[in-house]
Design a protein around this motif. Structure first.
Motif, short mmCIF file in Angstrom:
data_model
loop_
_atom_site.label_atom_id
_atom_site.label_comp_id
_atom_site.label_asym_id
_atom_site.label_seq_id
_atom_site.Cartn_x
_atom_site.Cartn_y
_atom_site.Cartn_z
N GLY A 21 0.83 -1.19 0.00
CA GLY A 21 0.00 0.00 0.00
C GLY A 21 0.87 1.24 0.00
O GLY A 21 1.95 1.25 0.59
N ASP A 46 0.19 -1.02 -5.05
CA ASP A 46 -1.13 -0.38 -5.12
C ASP A 46 -0.99 1.13 -4.94
O ASP A 46 -0.40 1.60 -3.97
N PHE A 212 -7.44 -2.95 2.18
CA PHE A 212 -6.55 -1.85 2.56
C PHE A 212 -6.66 -1.59 4.06
O PHE A 212 -7.61 -2.01 4.71
N LYS A 262 0.74 -0.90 4.15
CA LYS A 262 1.65 0.17 3.77
C LYS A 262 2.85 0.19 4.70
O LYS A 262 2.71 0.07 5.92
#
Length: 315
Positions: A21, A46, A212, A262
């Motif tokens: 992420g 992404d 996410f 992320k």
């Protein structure tokens, strides 16, 4: 560290079952992070037009291809159509902007970022407002947006198309008219909001789920989300010589979700990818189920008045 498996998509393409992420990172920070991610084995990256980092991500990917570290065909690049570009005549132009930012010949997966749209003011105004300060919404039906998305596949600009933040009713409605079925629904998904019903609904229709914010926004000060700081999760982690974050990601993987955590730290990326060499027991999964409160980090309340706001039903 075990290799990342693939998810077979309904159009014949494959998606790595873990991605990076990149929201809220830009410039040299995300460029270095993507290079590091590729170096340690990530192939699924992404991003989104709205993150304002496509240029830096594309630069990193192209650099690694030029080095010979990877081939373009090894990479799975995801980006998204922003809310201000939902009018069908805007879709091709918005996709071309993303392709120009990334400086790639095609996008592997292009998603409608949200089912509701915002009023288009200009190419740079992401968050348009009305004179009274409220969010300026558009009334474009996502069905019309999807028809324009299908054209991108025909043009060869994108390999696969999908959606993000769609609820079950919206997915069902889209499937009644889609000539090209969405391959993915990307939604917020973590042990705190496990999305088991939506995942089953989509899987039954051969639509993969990408998650996410799979670890929430960890805060040692407030000890949230709870699963990251729970003694029993720590004990499970110790059993497998893992961290609570790895237990959370593995739990999502076993639910059939592709998490996209992320991180800009190389060691954390390695840890996040090291979840494919162990399996949770049924009891451990049931315990992880107990952290599901349904609490969202992303609810986009400014769009509640849109008929396409997706968070008004259970799933």
């Amino acid at each position: 560290m075990s290799a990342v498996p693939f998810v077979q998509l309904n159009d014949g393409n494959r998606m790595p079952a873990l991605g990076l992420g990149t929201c809220a990172s830009s410039g040299s920070e995300i460029e270095k992070a993507v290079k590091d991610a590729i170096d340690v084995g990530y192939r699924h990256i992404d991003t989104a037009w709205a993150y304002e980092n496509e240029h830096s991500i594309g630069k990193a990917v192209r650099s690694k291809i030029a080095e010979g570290a990877v081939k373009r065909s090894d990479m799975f690049i995801v980006t998204k159509l922003w809310n201000t570009f939902h009018e069908p005549h805007q879709v091709e132009r918005a996709c071309r902007q993303s392709l120009n930012n990334l400086q790639l010949d095609y996008i592997d997966l292009y998603l409608i970022h949200f089912p509701f749209g915002y009023a288009y003011k200009n190419d740079h105004e992401q968050w348009p407002r009305n004179p009274d300060g409220t969010r300026a919404l558009s009334n474009v039906d996502f069905i019309d947006t999807w028809t324009a998305m299908e054209r991108l596949v025909e043009l060869g600009w994108v390999k696969s198309i999908g959606v993000s933040n769609f609820n079950s009713e919206q997915i069902a409605r889209l499937l009644t008219v889609a000539k090209i079925r969405p391959v993915v629904n990307q939604v917020e998904c973590s042990p705190t909001i496990s999305q088991k019903k939506l995942t089953k609904f989509c899987k039954d229709r051969d639509i993969a789920i990408t998650g996410f914010c799979p670890l929430g926004h960890p805060s040692p000060a407030s000890k949230t989300p709870a699963f990251m700081y729970d003694g029993r999760v720590e004990a499970i982690a110790d059993k497998y010589n893992k961290t609570p974050a790895q237990i959370g990601l593995r739990y999502l993987h076993e639910l059939g979700v592709t998490p996209i955590p992320k991180s800009v730290r190389k060691q954390r990326m390695i840890e996040n990818m090291s979840i494919f060499d162990f399996t949770l027991t049924n009891e451990e999964k049931q315990f992880m189920d107990s952290f599901n409160t349904g609490q969202r980090l992303v609810a986009m309340y400014d769009a509640r008045k849109s008929p396409y706001w997706p968070y008004g039903i259970k799933f």
